[in-house]
Write an enzyme that holds these catalytic residues in place. Structure first.
Site, PDB file in Angstrom:
ATOM      1  N   GLU A   1      -4.689  45.154 -25.968  1.00  0.00           N
ATOM      2  CA  GLU A   1      -4.335  43.886 -25.987  1.00  0.00           C
ATOM      3  C   GLU A   1      -3.588  43.497 -24.823  1.00  0.00           C
ATOM      4  O   GLU A   1      -3.743  42.277 -24.205  1.00  0.00           O
ATOM      5  CB  GLU A   1      -3.229  43.717 -27.081  1.00  0.00           C
ATOM      6  CG  GLU A   1      -2.512  42.166 -27.253  1.00  0.00           C
ATOM      7  CD  GLU A   1      -1.481  42.227 -28.448  1.00  0.00           C
ATOM      8  OE1 GLU A   1      -0.266  41.627 -28.092  1.00  0.00           O
ATOM      9  OE2 GLU A   1      -1.852  42.725 -29.657  1.00  0.00           O
TER      10      GLU A   1
ATOM     11  N   ARG B   1      -5.678  37.327 -31.639  1.00  0.00           N
ATOM     12  CA  ARG B   1      -5.191  37.829 -30.322  1.00  0.00           C
ATOM     13  C   ARG B   1      -6.284  37.042 -29.124  1.00  0.00           C
ATOM     14  O   ARG B   1      -6.346  37.904 -28.297  1.00  0.00           O
ATOM     15  CB  ARG B   1      -4.957  39.068 -30.238  1.00  0.00           C
ATOM     16  CG  ARG B   1      -3.798  39.642 -31.054  1.00  0.00           C
ATOM     17  CD  ARG B   1      -2.394  38.771 -30.634  1.00  0.00           C
ATOM     18  NE  ARG B   1      -1.312  39.102 -31.447  1.00  0.00           N
ATOM     19  CZ  ARG B   1      -0.898  38.254 -32.677  1.00  0.00           C
ATOM     20  NH1 ARG B   1      -1.525  37.335 -32.802  1.00  0.00           N
ATOM     21  NH2 ARG B   1      -0.122  38.749 -33.492  1.00  0.00           N
TER      22      ARG B   1
ATOM     23  N   SER C   1       3.192  44.834 -26.870  1.00  0.00           N
ATOM     24  CA  SER C   1       2.032  45.421 -27.673  1.00  0.00           C
ATOM     25  C   SER C   1       0.897  45.633 -26.933  1.00  0.00           C
ATOM     26  O   SER C   1       0.332  44.966 -26.213  1.00  0.00           O
ATOM     27  CB  SER C   1       1.719  44.314 -28.701  1.00  0.00           C
ATOM     28  OG  SER C   1       2.927  44.220 -29.551  1.00  0.00           O
TER      29      SER C   1
END
Length: 307
Positions: free
Chosen positions: A298, A179, A228
């Site tokens: 995130e 990520r 998310s």
């Protein structure tokens, strides 16, 4: 809150600018959470050359932020000082297939890129069908879902730096990790080349249908959400940690941890950006107390809090 209007000075310094400059423009309508304050300057470039010209002549002390469709972002209530650049689909949204290569502008929606790849009978990009952002964001954060990641398909990315110079970056240059990418945060991605694998059309479509079915049944896709919220820690699922800490359905003001998927925060209708961020920090504290694990955001958070 409003900021000093610096757009007249910018326009005077950039007589050949073709894009649109707006002062104190609300960013809330441009994000999926529908919260947040204004951008001091919102710039929508006409094309890549216009973006390069703008960056070349922009005062170095002004901070720059880039937004796509605002799907994985919180804009704080006090707004964003400096310049917010929005790459519009009309200038940066083209997607085309040639052989096994998919070329796309970074304002193209991830889902659209998956659809073009499928139409060209190219597999490997189906995971993008389940990601509600743009290709620019996918590059910056190595977006992934359903077993696939951006790093798996990238051939080359094109970007412009703060000096207005163009760079082409290979997969290795991107320094992808989970990520994240390790490239200069000041680079603004404008285009990308992905490689797919020729495959049976029916198999590709079936995989995309699976991706969509998973989203429909497991994620609150019809809510005002940012996707998310937390990265999965090594060996753990963030949602399981959040659930185990008793945070499913937890509320702060108009913000709530989704009952459907507790790694999603939602705006129930009247949330502020501060409600959402405070809720996220509360969840992080409870998970740390429950499991000893410190969740990492995130979702990107930009701007200043309301005074």
């Amino acid at each position: 809150m409003s900021f000093p209007d610096i757009t007249p000075d910018l326009k005077a310094a950039m007589p050949a600018l073709r894009g649109r400059l707006l002062a104190n423009e609300s960013l809330a309508p441009l994000t999926w959470f529908r919260v947040g304050g204004p951008a001091q300057v919102l710039f929508t470039p006409a094309d890549a050359d216009d973006l390069a010209y703008f960056l070349k002549h922009l005062p170095a002390e002004l901070p720059v932020y880039v937004i796509g469709v605002g799907s994985n972002m919180i804009v704080r209530d006090g707004g964003v000082p400096g310049v917010v650049i929005r790459l519009a689909p009309r200038a940066f949204g083209e997607v085309k297939a040639e052989g096994d290569i998919i070329t796309a502008g970074t304002a193209a929606r991830d889902k659209r890129v998956a659809e073009v790849a499928a139409s060209a009978d190219l597999a490997g990009l189906e995971f993008l069908f389940g990601i509600p952002g743009t290709i620019g964001g996918a590059l910056r954060m190595n977006a992934g879902a359903n077993g696939g990641e951006t790093k798996d398909i990238l051939v080359e990315a094109t970007a412009i730096d703060r000096r207005g110079e163009t760079h082409r970056l290979s997969n290795a240059d991107m320094k992808f990790t989970y990520r994240a990418s390790g490239t200069d945060a000041a680079l603004i991605f404008t285009a990308v080349r992905f490689r797919g694998t020729p495959s049976e059309p029916a198999a590709i479509r079936a995989r995309m249908a699976e991706v969509q079915a998973h989203r429909e049944t497991a994620q609150p896709i019809r809510e005002k959400t940012g996707g998310s919220t937390f990265k999965n820690p090594p060996g753990h699922s963030a949602w399981k940690l959040v659930d185990a800490a008793g945070c499913r359905g937890l509320k702060v003001g108009g913000a709530q941890v989704s009952e459907m998927h507790c790694n999603f925060l939602i705006n129930t209708g009247n949330a502020t950006a501060d409600d959402i961020e405070t809720l996220g920090e509360t969840v992080r504290e409870r998970v740390k107390a429950s499991s000893g694990i410190e969740l990492q955001w995130e979702i990107k958070r930009i701007g200043v809090k309301a005074s």
